[in-house]
Design a protein around this motif. Sequence first.
Motif, PDB file in Angstrom:
ATOM      1  N   ARG A 176       6.141  -2.112  25.817  1.00 20.68           N
ATOM      2  CA  ARG A 176       7.319  -1.241  25.969  1.00 20.68           C
ATOM      3  C   ARG A 176       6.978   0.192  26.338  1.00 20.68           C
ATOM      4  O   ARG A 176       7.782   0.885  26.973  1.00 20.68           O
ATOM      5  CB  ARG A 176       8.113  -1.241  24.653  1.00 20.68           C
ATOM      6  N   LEU A 177       5.824   0.677  25.894  1.00 25.62           N
ATOM      7  CA  LEU A 177       5.484   2.082  26.130  1.00 25.62           C
ATOM      8  C   LEU A 177       4.424   2.265  27.211  1.00 25.62           C
ATOM      9  O   LEU A 177       4.055   3.401  27.520  1.00 25.62           O
ATOM     10  CB  LEU A 177       4.991   2.725  24.824  1.00 25.62           C
ATOM     11  N   GLY A 178       3.933   1.171  27.750  1.00 25.50           N
ATOM     12  CA  GLY A 178       2.916   1.282  28.796  1.00 25.50           C
ATOM     13  C   GLY A 178       1.573   1.751  28.269  1.00 25.50           C
ATOM     14  O   GLY A 178       0.781   2.334  29.022  1.00 25.50           O
ATOM     15  N   ALA A 179       1.308   1.497  26.997  1.00 25.52           N
ATOM     16  CA  ALA A 179       0.014   1.893  26.423  1.00 25.52           C
ATOM     17  C   ALA A 179      -1.086   1.074  27.091  1.00 25.52           C
ATOM     18  O   ALA A 179      -0.859  -0.050  27.548  1.00 25.52           O
ATOM     19  CB  ALA A 179       0.011   1.659  24.915  1.00 25.52           C
ATOM     20  N   PRO A 180      -2.305   1.620  27.161  1.00 29.91           N
ATOM     21  CA  PRO A 180      -3.414   0.863  27.761  1.00 29.91           C
ATOM     22  C   PRO A 180      -3.677  -0.419  26.985  1.00 29.91           C
ATOM     23  O   PRO A 180      -3.412  -0.506  25.786  1.00 29.91           O
ATOM     24  CB  PRO A 180      -4.591   1.837  27.664  1.00 29.91           C
ATOM     25  N   HIS A 181      -4.219  -1.422  27.665  1.00 35.32           N
ATOM     26  CA  HIS A 181      -4.421  -2.729  27.045  1.00 35.32           C
ATOM     27  C   HIS A 181      -5.415  -2.678  25.886  1.00 35.32           C
ATOM     28  O   HIS A 181      -5.409  -3.584  25.038  1.00 35.32           O
ATOM     29  CB  HIS A 181      -4.878  -3.738  28.105  1.00 35.32           C
ATOM     30  N   TRP A 182      -6.254  -1.638  25.831  1.00 37.54           N
ATOM     31  CA  TRP A 182      -7.174  -1.575  24.705  1.00 37.54           C
ATOM     32  C   TRP A 182      -6.447  -1.315  23.385  1.00 37.54           C
ATOM     33  O   TRP A 182      -7.019  -1.483  22.304  1.00 37.54           O
ATOM     34  CB  TRP A 182      -8.275  -0.537  24.929  1.00 37.54           C
ATOM     35  N   ALA A 183      -5.158  -0.929  23.493  1.00 39.42           N
ATOM     36  CA  ALA A 183      -4.380  -0.756  22.260  1.00 39.42           C
ATOM     37  C   ALA A 183      -4.285  -2.087  21.513  1.00 39.42           C
ATOM     38  O   ALA A 183      -4.312  -2.136  20.280  1.00 39.42           O
ATOM     39  CB  ALA A 183      -2.986  -0.228  22.581  1.00 39.42           C
ATOM     40  N   ASP A 184      -4.168  -3.176  22.264  1.00 37.23           N
ATOM     41  CA  ASP A 184      -4.164  -4.503  21.640  1.00 37.23           C
ATOM     42  C   ASP A 184      -5.479  -4.762  20.917  1.00 37.23           C
ATOM     43  O   ASP A 184      -5.505  -5.338  19.826  1.00 37.23           O
ATOM     44  CB  ASP A 184      -3.951  -5.575  22.708  1.00 37.23           C
ATOM     45  N   VAL A 185      -6.568  -4.336  21.523  1.00 35.89           N
ATOM     46  CA  VAL A 185      -7.888  -4.529  20.926  1.00 35.89           C
ATOM     47  C   VAL A 185      -7.978  -3.768  19.609  1.00 35.89           C
ATOM     48  O   VAL A 185      -8.528  -4.270  18.617  1.00 35.89           O
ATOM     49  CB  VAL A 185      -9.000  -4.071  21.884  1.00 35.89           C
ATOM     50  N   VAL A 186      -7.430  -2.560  19.593  1.00 38.91           N
ATOM     51  CA  VAL A 186      -7.436  -1.756  18.367  1.00 38.91           C
ATOM     52  C   VAL A 186      -6.635  -2.466  17.274  1.00 38.91           C
ATOM     53  O   VAL A 186      -7.071  -2.551  16.113  1.00 38.91           O
ATOM     54  CB  VAL A 186      -6.857  -0.355  18.636  1.00 38.91           C
ATOM     55  N   GLY A 187      -5.460  -2.987  17.640  1.00 40.05           N
ATOM     56  CA  GLY A 187      -4.634  -3.691  16.664  1.00 40.05           C
ATOM     57  C   GLY A 187      -5.323  -4.912  16.102  1.00 40.05           C
ATOM     58  O   GLY A 187      -5.316  -5.149  14.885  1.00 40.05           O
ATOM     59  N   VAL A 188      -5.955  -5.696  16.983  1.00 39.38           N
ATOM     60  CA  VAL A 188      -6.661  -6.894  16.553  1.00 39.38           C
ATOM     61  C   VAL A 188      -7.870  -6.518  15.690  1.00 39.38           C
ATOM     62  O   VAL A 188      -8.129  -7.147  14.648  1.00 39.38           O
ATOM     63  CB  VAL A 188      -7.120  -7.720  17.770  1.00 39.38           C
ATOM     64  N   GLY A 189      -8.597  -5.480  16.100  1.00 45.14           N
ATOM     65  CA  GLY A 189      -9.755  -5.042  15.324  1.00 45.14           C
ATOM     66  C   GLY A 189      -9.364  -4.577  13.943  1.00 45.14           C
ATOM     67  O   GLY A 189     -10.040  -4.888  12.950  1.00 45.14           O
ATOM     68  N   TYR A 190      -8.265  -3.826  13.870  1.00 45.83           N
ATOM     69  CA  TYR A 190      -7.784  -3.355  12.565  1.00 45.83           C
ATOM     70  C   TYR A 190      -7.424  -4.542  11.681  1.00 45.83           C
ATOM     71  O   TYR A 190      -7.818  -4.611  10.507  1.00 45.83           O
ATOM     72  CB  TYR A 190      -6.569  -2.445  12.731  1.00 45.83           C
ATOM     73  N   ALA A 191      -6.649  -5.489  12.248  1.00 44.78           N
ATOM     74  CA  ALA A 191      -6.211  -6.643  11.465  1.00 44.78           C
ATOM     75  C   ALA A 191      -7.399  -7.456  10.972  1.00 44.78           C
ATOM     76  O   ALA A 191      -7.437  -7.884   9.809  1.00 44.78           O
ATOM     77  CB  ALA A 191      -5.278  -7.514  12.304  1.00 44.78           C
ATOM     78  N   ALA A 192      -8.377  -7.678  11.847  1.00 44.11           N
ATOM     79  CA  ALA A 192      -9.559  -8.452  11.449  1.00 44.11           C
ATOM     80  C   ALA A 192     -10.320  -7.736  10.339  1.00 44.11           C
ATOM     81  O   ALA A 192     -10.774  -8.364   9.371  1.00 44.11           O
ATOM     82  CB  ALA A 192     -10.456  -8.675  12.663  1.00 44.11           C
ATOM     83  N   GLY A 193     -10.463  -6.425  10.468  1.00 46.01           N
ATOM     84  CA  GLY A 193     -11.165  -5.653   9.453  1.00 46.01           C
ATOM     85  C   GLY A 193     -10.446  -5.655   8.117  1.00 46.01           C
ATOM     86  O   GLY A 193     -11.064  -5.838   7.056  1.00 46.01           O
ATOM     87  N   MET A 194      -9.125  -5.473   8.147  1.00 43.52           N
ATOM     88  CA  MET A 194      -8.359  -5.445   6.904  1.00 43.52           C
ATOM     89  C   MET A 194      -8.351  -6.809   6.217  1.00 43.52           C
ATOM     90  O   MET A 194      -8.497  -6.905   4.987  1.00 43.52           O
ATOM     91  CB  MET A 194      -6.927  -4.998   7.182  1.00 43.52           C
ATOM     92  N   LEU A 195      -8.178  -7.875   7.001  1.00 42.49           N
ATOM     93  CA  LEU A 195      -8.194  -9.198   6.393  1.00 42.49           C
ATOM     94  C   LEU A 195      -9.581  -9.528   5.849  1.00 42.49           C
ATOM     95  O   LEU A 195      -9.712 -10.243   4.855  1.00 42.49           O
ATOM     96  CB  LEU A 195      -7.752 -10.247   7.417  1.00 42.49           C
ATOM     97  N   GLY A 196     -10.611  -8.988   6.499  1.00 39.36           N
ATOM     98  CA  GLY A 196     -11.960  -9.140   5.954  1.00 39.36           C
ATOM     99  C   GLY A 196     -12.087  -8.441   4.616  1.00 39.36           C
ATOM    100  O   GLY A 196     -12.684  -8.974   3.669  1.00 39.36           O
TER     101      GLY A 196
END
Length: 354
Positions: free
Chosen positions: A253-273
């Motif tokens: 929706r905001l045209g953020a760079p695709h690495w924003a998805d990577v940040v979200g996935v990395g955060y989720a993986a780290g927190m669930l860890g």
Amino acid sequence: MRPTSERPVVPDAPPRAVRVPAGPPWWGSVMGTGMLATLTHLHAGDSPLGAWGSRMLVVVGWSLAVTLTAAFARRIGQDPGVWRNSVTGVGSAAWGMVSMGILAIGSATGAIVPAWSAESADVAQAVFVACWGLGTLIGLISTFGFSAGLVRRRPPDPRPSWGLAVVPPMVSATTGATLTSELGLPGAFIDVLMACFVCSLVLGGIIFTIAYRHHAVVEEIPVALAPTAWIPLGVVGQSSAAAVAIAGLSVERLGAPHWADVVGVGYAAGMLGLGVPLSLFAVFLTVRGFVRRMPFSPVWWSLTFPIGTLSLGSLYLSRHLPAMEHVSVAIWMVLMGTWTLCATASLRSLRGGV
């Protein structure tokens, strides 16, 4: 650090059950029921049994919400001091459960009712929006009101249960992401969700860190409060789901760079860890609590919603890491067991069996 000898001695006799009248402390039942309904729909909604189960859970969730609201209102009518006591002191953190209960059952309604009856889709969506607005409002009042009270009063003996007051904005962030996607809300709304995310993460991190330190250095979590060790997992699971959802919306929706998805996935993986050792710690305390004949109280419902958020966070992460879906299903099955335990114990308590 105090000497080990100063730690409280566990009494031989188990603590006695304390009857808690209808009010905010019981809204953990609505939270857990709403979460289980949503996860049942997401994991098994395509099967007749899963569809029936999720629908019945929504009915149960709303029945609990209406019954608790009516009973609490009657108590206030009989004694106005009941209201004052519920919004003052550290006990006011329980209002965070009211907020999250409204958000959870509203989200479940928005997801399940349209699949149940297409003609009711618009009504279900309107209920979802109304619950999100009311739940978020109560949650923000709880978050800032309780946090200000902690700074002003500096009460001793911090507990994980204090975090209940500041988790609601994270639930608003996750459910709000669903609303934004379904209703096509303007991109500015994503900024609101981000603000809720950061607010809950920062305040929750502070409160839970203080509580963990207190219980590691000063005193153990009392046996009667053992299930509250699960409460910090609510931030872990909800923030994981919110991070993936908000990152995806930002790209879309905001045209953020695709690495924003990577940040979200990395955060989720780290927190669930991080959730793994925290879950093991909570399991240890809970098992020890049952061994020491932990009495039933509404605190037991802490065994539901936080566990459900771990399943939800894993499910959101599975959009990018498919193997996590198996983890989500496994945790959902655990949630079915803990929900059944808490529901059975609650019914026994109402009948005077506890």
